[in-house]
Scaffold this motif. Structure first.
Motif, PDB file in Angstrom:
ATOM      1  N   ALA A   1      46.929 103.132  50.412  1.00 23.61           N
ATOM      2  CA  ALA A   1      47.731 104.113  51.048  1.00 23.61           C
ATOM      3  C   ALA A   1      46.898 105.277  51.214  1.00 23.61           C
ATOM      4  O   ALA A   1      47.529 106.199  51.833  1.00 23.61           O
ATOM      5  CB  ALA A   1      48.730 104.373  49.731  1.00 23.61           C
ATOM      6  N   ARG A   2      45.750 105.499  51.017  1.00 22.54           N
ATOM      7  CA  ARG A   2      45.047 106.591  51.287  1.00 22.54           C
ATOM      8  C   ARG A   2      44.570 106.631  52.569  1.00 22.54           C
ATOM      9  O   ARG A   2      43.847 107.535  53.267  1.00 22.54           O
ATOM     10  CB  ARG A   2      43.935 107.150  49.978  1.00 22.54           C
ATOM     11  CG  ARG A   2      44.455 107.339  48.805  1.00 22.54           C
ATOM     12  CD  ARG A   2      43.198 107.573  47.931  1.00 22.54           C
ATOM     13  NE  ARG A   2      43.731 107.619  46.248  1.00 22.54           N
ATOM     14  CZ  ARG A   2      42.969 107.183  45.450  1.00 22.54           C
ATOM     15  NH1 ARG A   2      41.960 106.405  45.438  1.00 22.54           N
ATOM     16  NH2 ARG A   2      43.693 107.325  44.363  1.00 22.54           N
ATOM     17  N   VAL A   3      44.558 105.418  53.223  1.00 25.98           N
ATOM     18  CA  VAL A   3      44.091 104.936  54.445  1.00 25.98           C
ATOM     19  C   VAL A   3      45.131 104.845  55.534  1.00 25.98           C
ATOM     20  O   VAL A   3      45.266 105.484  56.576  1.00 25.98           O
ATOM     21  CB  VAL A   3      43.170 104.068  54.560  1.00 25.98           C
ATOM     22  CG1 VAL A   3      42.843 103.575  55.886  1.00 25.98           C
ATOM     23  CG2 VAL A   3      41.946 104.102  53.643  1.00 25.98           C
ATOM     24  N   PHE A   4      46.036 103.933  55.124  1.00 24.79           N
ATOM     25  CA  PHE A   4      47.142 103.509  55.645  1.00 24.79           C
ATOM     26  C   PHE A   4      48.489 104.238  55.603  1.00 24.79           C
ATOM     27  O   PHE A   4      48.993 104.790  54.560  1.00 24.79           O
ATOM     28  CB  PHE A   4      47.550 102.112  55.758  1.00 24.79           C
ATOM     29  CG  PHE A   4      46.606 101.099  56.207  1.00 24.79           C
ATOM     30  CD1 PHE A   4      46.286 100.992  57.845  1.00 24.79           C
ATOM     31  CD2 PHE A   4      45.833 100.255  55.520  1.00 24.79           C
ATOM     32  CE1 PHE A   4      45.572 100.172  58.441  1.00 24.79           C
ATOM     33  CE2 PHE A   4      44.608  99.282  56.042  1.00 24.79           C
ATOM     34  CZ  PHE A   4      44.672  99.492  57.670  1.00 24.79           C
ATOM     35  N   PRO A   5      49.370 104.508  56.694  1.00 29.52           N
ATOM     36  CA  PRO A   5      50.533 105.248  56.476  1.00 29.52           C
ATOM     37  C   PRO A   5      51.884 104.472  56.034  1.00 29.52           C
ATOM     38  O   PRO A   5      52.795 104.977  55.653  1.00 29.52           O
ATOM     39  CB  PRO A   5      50.784 105.872  57.554  1.00 29.52           C
ATOM     40  CG  PRO A   5      50.421 104.845  58.519  1.00 29.52           C
ATOM     41  CD  PRO A   5      49.067 104.496  58.053  1.00 29.52           C
ATOM     42  N   ALA A   6      51.588 103.045  55.907  1.00 30.15           N
ATOM     43  CA  ALA A   6      52.663 102.210  55.578  1.00 30.15           C
ATOM     44  C   ALA A   6      52.480 100.862  55.237  1.00 30.15           C
ATOM     45  O   ALA A   6      51.067 100.431  55.437  1.00 30.15           O
ATOM     46  CB  ALA A   6      53.561 101.982  56.986  1.00 30.15           C
ATOM     47  N   VAL A   7      53.372 100.146  54.664  1.00 28.17           N
ATOM     48  CA  VAL A   7      52.901  98.633  54.088  1.00 28.17           C
ATOM     49  C   VAL A   7      54.468  97.876  54.326  1.00 28.17           C
ATOM     50  O   VAL A   7      55.432  98.644  54.172  1.00 28.17           O
ATOM     51  CB  VAL A   7      52.400  98.469  52.792  1.00 28.17           C
ATOM     52  CG1 VAL A   7      53.328  98.868  51.807  1.00 28.17           C
ATOM     53  CG2 VAL A   7      51.747  97.245  52.591  1.00 28.17           C
TER      54      VAL A   7
END
Length: 254
Positions: free
Chosen positions: A40-46
């Motif tokens: 979550a420190r790299v991507f905005p969503a999962v």
């Protein structure tokens, strides 16, 4: 429902189905923290797929929500007990349970994903009964991935539009007989891997087209989800990183 807040319009919500980080991609993420915290420190969503197979406690969803930044968003897949077993019929109790569980995500619940079975024929009466029941429980984006040709006709399109349900753009496009017909301003792209579904990594030229599609759809004013589901051979994270970097660098200008 009062603590659910819509994602800001025009958001790029790029990520993967799950937050596992393979050792080959580890260098792109911080070293400290859980897999979710690092992801979550790299991507905005999962996209959470495990909810399709089994329920999670509200406490689990709350812990996940507490592990990510304020702007991070979760898409949660509707359980198969609703989509595949009940076939969208008489599902109030199941919907209530799912809403109570996922409600612990609060405003970080960005989307509920409905994936229908390949043999799930469009039944207008059932769909017209189900979709408002789903909508009344969730104030976030709703996305539907149908995989039977009957779900791409005019009646289904009208029904999705009426209840503000976003038709998923899938690759490969199972059941879709022609070009994509959007049903809302928002976009939800699910990339399963081609030619070998769930396994194949996408080539750079395909990813460049995805970047352009994200920017084109985002220019229309809607949020754009782009989820890589080609996780079986660990291709999702590298592919998603490439797209994330591409749109951030402005390389996807139309």
């Amino acid at each position: 429902m009062s603590d659910l807040q819509p994602t800001p319009s025009g958001a790029r919500l790029i990520g993967c189905a799950g937050w596992s980080i393979h050792k080959d991609a580890a260098a792109a993420f911080p070293e400290e923290g859980s897999h979710l915290e690092r992801y979550a420190r790299v991507f905005p969503a999962v996209e959470i797929n495990s909810s399709f197979y089994r329920p999670h406690k509200p406490e689990t969803y709350a812990r996940w929500a507490d592990s990510v930044p304020d702007a991070f968003r979760f898409s949660v897949k509707l359980p198969k007990s609703i989509t595949h077993e009940a076939r969208l019929r008489d599902a109030d109790e199941l919907l209530d349970r799912f809403a109570q569980e996922t409600g612990a995500l609060g405003y970080k619940l960005g989307c509920v994903l409905v994936q229908l079975p390949p043999r799930g024929v469009f039944d207008e009466a059932s769909a017209a009964d189900f979709l408002p029941r789903l909508r009344m429980r969730f104030g976030c984006m709703l996305a539907l991935e149908a995989r039977h040709p009957t779900w791409f006709g005019d009646a289904a399109t009208t029904l999705l539009e009426q209840h503000a349900v976003t038709r998923v753009i899938a690759d490969p496009p199972a059941g879709q007989p022609g070009p994509h017909v959007p049903t809302t301003l928002a976009t939800y792209i699910r990339l399963h891997g081609t030619p070998k579904i769930y396994y194949s990594s996408y080539p750079p030229e395909f990813l460049a087209r995805v970047e352009r599609q994200i920017e084109k759809r985002r220019a229309g004013g809607g949020d754009v989800w782009c989820i890589f589901d080609n996780t079986a051979a660990f291709a999702a994270v590298p592919n998603a990183l490439d797209v994330l970097r591409g749109v951030a660098a402005g390389g996807a200008a139309a």
